[in-house]
Design a protein around this motif. Structure first.
Motif, PDB file in Angstrom:
ATOM      1  N   UNK A  79      13.376  16.206  25.767  1.00 23.52           N
ATOM      2  CA  UNK A  79      13.077  14.821  25.458  1.00 23.52           C
ATOM      3  C   UNK A  79      13.238  14.002  26.731  1.00 23.52           C
ATOM      4  N   UNK A  80      12.448  12.967  26.818  1.00 20.18           N
ATOM      5  CA  UNK A  80      12.409  12.135  28.000  1.00 20.18           C
ATOM      6  C   UNK A  80      13.001  10.780  27.688  1.00 20.18           C
ATOM      7  N   UNK A  81      13.848  10.326  28.586  1.00 18.78           N
ATOM      8  CA  UNK A  81      14.426   9.001  28.435  1.00 18.78           C
ATOM      9  C   UNK A  81      14.389   8.270  29.764  1.00 18.78           C
ATOM     10  N   UNK A  82      14.533   6.960  29.693  1.00 18.93           N
ATOM     11  CA  UNK A  82      14.570   6.181  30.923  1.00 18.93           C
ATOM     12  C   UNK A  82      15.981   6.154  31.482  1.00 18.93           C
ATOM     13  N   UNK A  83      16.060   6.158  32.785  1.00 16.46           N
ATOM     14  CA  UNK A  83      17.335   5.928  33.450  1.00 16.46           C
ATOM     15  C   UNK A  83      17.569   4.415  33.522  1.00 16.46           C
ATOM     16  N   UNK A  84      18.672   4.043  34.130  1.00 13.17           N
ATOM     17  CA  UNK A  84      18.951   2.622  34.316  1.00 13.17           C
ATOM     18  C   UNK A  84      17.820   1.952  35.105  1.00 13.17           C
ATOM     19  N   UNK A  85      17.397   2.601  36.188  1.00 15.46           N
ATOM     20  CA  UNK A  85      16.270   2.066  36.978  1.00 15.46           C
ATOM     21  C   UNK A  85      15.027   1.906  36.119  1.00 15.46           C
ATOM     22  N   UNK A  86      14.778   2.898  35.304  1.00 13.20           N
ATOM     23  CA  UNK A  86      13.610   2.836  34.431  1.00 13.20           C
ATOM     24  C   UNK A  86      13.708   1.683  33.448  1.00 13.20           C
ATOM     25  N   UNK A  87      14.891   1.495  32.894  1.00 15.17           N
ATOM     26  CA  UNK A  87      15.068   0.399  31.942  1.00 15.17           C
ATOM     27  C   UNK A  87      14.877  -0.962  32.579  1.00 15.17           C
ATOM     28  N   UNK A  88      15.223  -1.043  33.853  1.00 10.95           N
ATOM     29  CA  UNK A  88      15.086  -2.339  34.528  1.00 10.95           C
ATOM     30  C   UNK A  88      13.632  -2.742  34.747  1.00 10.95           C
ATOM     31  N   UNK A  89      12.720  -1.810  34.523  1.00  5.57           N
ATOM     32  CA  UNK A  89      11.305  -2.165  34.622  1.00  5.57           C
ATOM     33  C   UNK A  89      10.896  -3.156  33.542  1.00  5.57           C
ATOM     34  N   UNK A  90      11.767  -3.350  32.583  1.00 11.85           N
ATOM     35  CA  UNK A  90      11.423  -4.245  31.484  1.00 11.85           C
ATOM     36  C   UNK A  90      10.997  -5.633  31.987  1.00 11.85           C
ATOM     37  N   UNK A  91      11.585  -6.067  33.075  1.00  8.44           N
ATOM     38  CA  UNK A  91      11.177  -7.349  33.647  1.00  8.44           C
ATOM     39  C   UNK A  91       9.713  -7.355  34.039  1.00  8.44           C
ATOM     40  N   UNK A  92       9.265  -6.256  34.571  1.00 10.63           N
ATOM     41  CA  UNK A  92       7.857  -6.143  34.962  1.00 10.63           C
ATOM     42  C   UNK A  92       6.968  -6.075  33.727  1.00 10.63           C
ATOM     43  N   UNK A  93       7.381  -5.286  32.757  1.00  7.73           N
ATOM     44  CA  UNK A  93       6.596  -5.199  31.521  1.00  7.73           C
ATOM     45  C   UNK A  93       6.478  -6.577  30.875  1.00  7.73           C
ATOM     46  N   UNK A  94       7.587  -7.258  30.777  1.00  9.15           N
ATOM     47  CA  UNK A  94       7.558  -8.572  30.142  1.00  9.15           C
ATOM     48  C   UNK A  94       6.662  -9.537  30.899  1.00  9.15           C
ATOM     49  N   UNK A  95       6.739  -9.495  32.217  1.00 13.54           N
ATOM     50  CA  UNK A  95       5.889 -10.376  33.017  1.00 13.54           C
ATOM     51  C   UNK A  95       4.413 -10.076  32.745  1.00 13.54           C
ATOM     52  N   UNK A  96       4.091  -8.801  32.565  1.00 10.31           N
ATOM     53  CA  UNK A  96       2.700  -8.449  32.307  1.00 10.31           C
ATOM     54  C   UNK A  96       2.271  -8.869  30.903  1.00 10.31           C
ATOM     55  N   UNK A  97       3.163  -8.692  29.945  1.00 10.67           N
ATOM     56  CA  UNK A  97       2.829  -9.116  28.578  1.00 10.67           C
ATOM     57  C   UNK A  97       2.618 -10.629  28.541  1.00 10.67           C
ATOM     58  N   UNK A  98       3.489 -11.347  29.237  1.00  5.07           N
ATOM     59  CA  UNK A  98       3.365 -12.804  29.249  1.00  5.07           C
ATOM     60  C   UNK A  98       2.104 -13.259  29.980  1.00  5.07           C
ATOM     61  N   UNK A  99       1.791 -12.580  31.065  1.00  2.80           N
ATOM     62  CA  UNK A  99       0.538 -12.926  31.765  1.00  2.80           C
ATOM     63  C   UNK A  99      -0.634 -12.695  30.824  1.00  2.80           C
ATOM     64  N   UNK A 100      -0.621 -11.565  30.159  1.00  2.00           N
ATOM     65  CA  UNK A 100      -1.693 -11.232  29.234  1.00  2.00           C
ATOM     66  C   UNK A 100      -1.823 -12.256  28.118  1.00  2.00           C
ATOM     67  N   UNK A 101      -0.690 -12.712  27.659  1.00  2.00           N
ATOM     68  CA  UNK A 101      -0.682 -13.708  26.585  1.00  2.00           C
ATOM     69  C   UNK A 101      -1.482 -14.944  26.978  1.00  2.00           C
ATOM     70  N   UNK A 102      -1.387 -15.339  28.222  1.00  2.00           N
ATOM     71  CA  UNK A 102      -2.088 -16.537  28.683  1.00  2.00           C
ATOM     72  C   UNK A 102      -3.481 -16.262  29.238  1.00  2.00           C
ATOM     73  N   UNK A 103      -3.711 -15.035  29.662  1.00  2.00           N
ATOM     74  CA  UNK A 103      -4.925 -14.821  30.445  1.00  2.00           C
ATOM     75  C   UNK A 103      -5.882 -13.744  29.952  1.00  2.00           C
ATOM     76  N   UNK A 104      -5.452 -12.932  29.018  1.00  2.00           N
ATOM     77  CA  UNK A 104      -6.381 -11.934  28.493  1.00  2.00           C
ATOM     78  C   UNK A 104      -7.253 -12.567  27.415  1.00  2.00           C
ATOM     79  N   UNK A 105      -8.519 -12.182  27.406  1.00  3.84           N
ATOM     80  CA  UNK A 105      -9.343 -12.706  26.308  1.00  3.84           C
ATOM     81  C   UNK A 105      -8.939 -12.040  24.995  1.00  3.84           C
ATOM     82  N   UNK A 106      -8.629 -10.710  25.115  1.00  5.62           N
ATOM     83  CA  UNK A 106      -8.126 -10.028  23.918  1.00  5.62           C
ATOM     84  C   UNK A 106      -6.666  -9.681  24.143  1.00  5.62           C
TER      85      UNK A 106
END
Lengths: 150, 150
Positions: A79-106
């Motif tokens: 089974x695969x899990x994220x390390x601490x470094x991997x978990x910290x990517x959440x900031x990047x994911x959130x930034x992308x989701x938020x950008x998408x919220x404002x800028x993606x047509x879909x």
DNA sequence: TACACTAAGTTATAAAAAACAACTTAGTTG
DNA sequence: CAACTAAGTTGTTTTTTATAACTTAGTGTA
């Protein structure tokens, strides 16, 4: 996986050298979202092929973002899990989701505050000033402060 | 540019369909950082080739993240700038710089509050609760709220 | 006015990465 | 014991990138 890396003195380029390959960020996000086994991840990521997923997991483990562990000896299952470094990517994911919220047509997702169900905004908190701040600057790590100097 | 796009109902995948190609994010960041002309960008992005930069700029303009304008007729010279959508990528850039600050072995930059020169942290502000919050959730846009319901 | 030089690309070709499909290995289920 | 599942690996084709040379339009300078 890309052999030629970006050769630039820049956090963004260096970060992309780790997570910038096709499918890589999506694999990480899928693990964060709860998929744990090879086929679970593969099933969720419509279109990824076995060899690419295999390659990405291997490199992510080397890079220290993912850790794999045997959860069954007979038959051998990882089974695969994220390390601490991997978990910290959440900031990047959130930034992308938020950008998408404002800028993606879909747009598919929004980020809400669990307690009140309202959407949140990105902010930057200055621990020194003890408040959120807007005036930011990306500076070289070893830069000497020349503010106000001649 | 990649012909095959990710076919996933996910902001991150859709966002990567726009900015996920090799060099693309770095081109955008370079424009944000102040480079305006083709050769200025090319010079800063050590290793990018003319055809790739040309291709990326063309597609970014189509995608509405970059806008080009003739700033000299004789000789014809274009300058590239970010649109509002392009500027909003700053959240993603910052998230990557901050991730790099904590997780890259060789880190180049940090983000500071201009006024006090101290490093900032990522935060999420809930306008409804009027404060920063930690408990977040990414939810489907059309999701029905089932909290507390049987 | 000819020669070298710059900006902003385009084109052709070679090399690298990704996609696709078939195959493998080990074990489990009916 | 035949079919099935998990977790990949291997071989081949297709797409992307990289590299380098070339183009077009104009400038500077001897």
């Amino acid at each position: 996986m890309r052999e030629s890396k970006y050769d630039l003195p820049c956090n963004i380029a260096q970060t992309l050298n780790i997570i910038g390959d096709r499918w890589t960020l999506l694999v990480l996000h899928e693990i964060l979202a709860g998929s744990r086994t090879f086929n679970e991840i593969k099933k969720e990521l419509n279109g990824i092929s076995s060899n690419i997923l295999s390659d990405r997991l291997k490199h992510l483990e080397q890079a220290g973002l993912v850790i794999s562990s045997l959860y069954s000896e007979h038959p051998p299952r990882y089974e695969y899990n994220l390390t601490e470094s991997g978990n910290e990517l959440e900031g990047i994911f959130n930034a992308m989701i938020l950008w998408g919220r404002n800028n993606l047509e879909k747009c598919y997702k929004k980020i809400i505050h669990t307690e009140c169900n309202h959407e949140v905004e990105l902010a930057y908190y200055c621990p020194h000033c003890n408040q959120n701040v807007d005036e930011l600057e990306a500076v070289e790590l070893d830069a000497v402060d020349t503010t106000g100097l001649k």
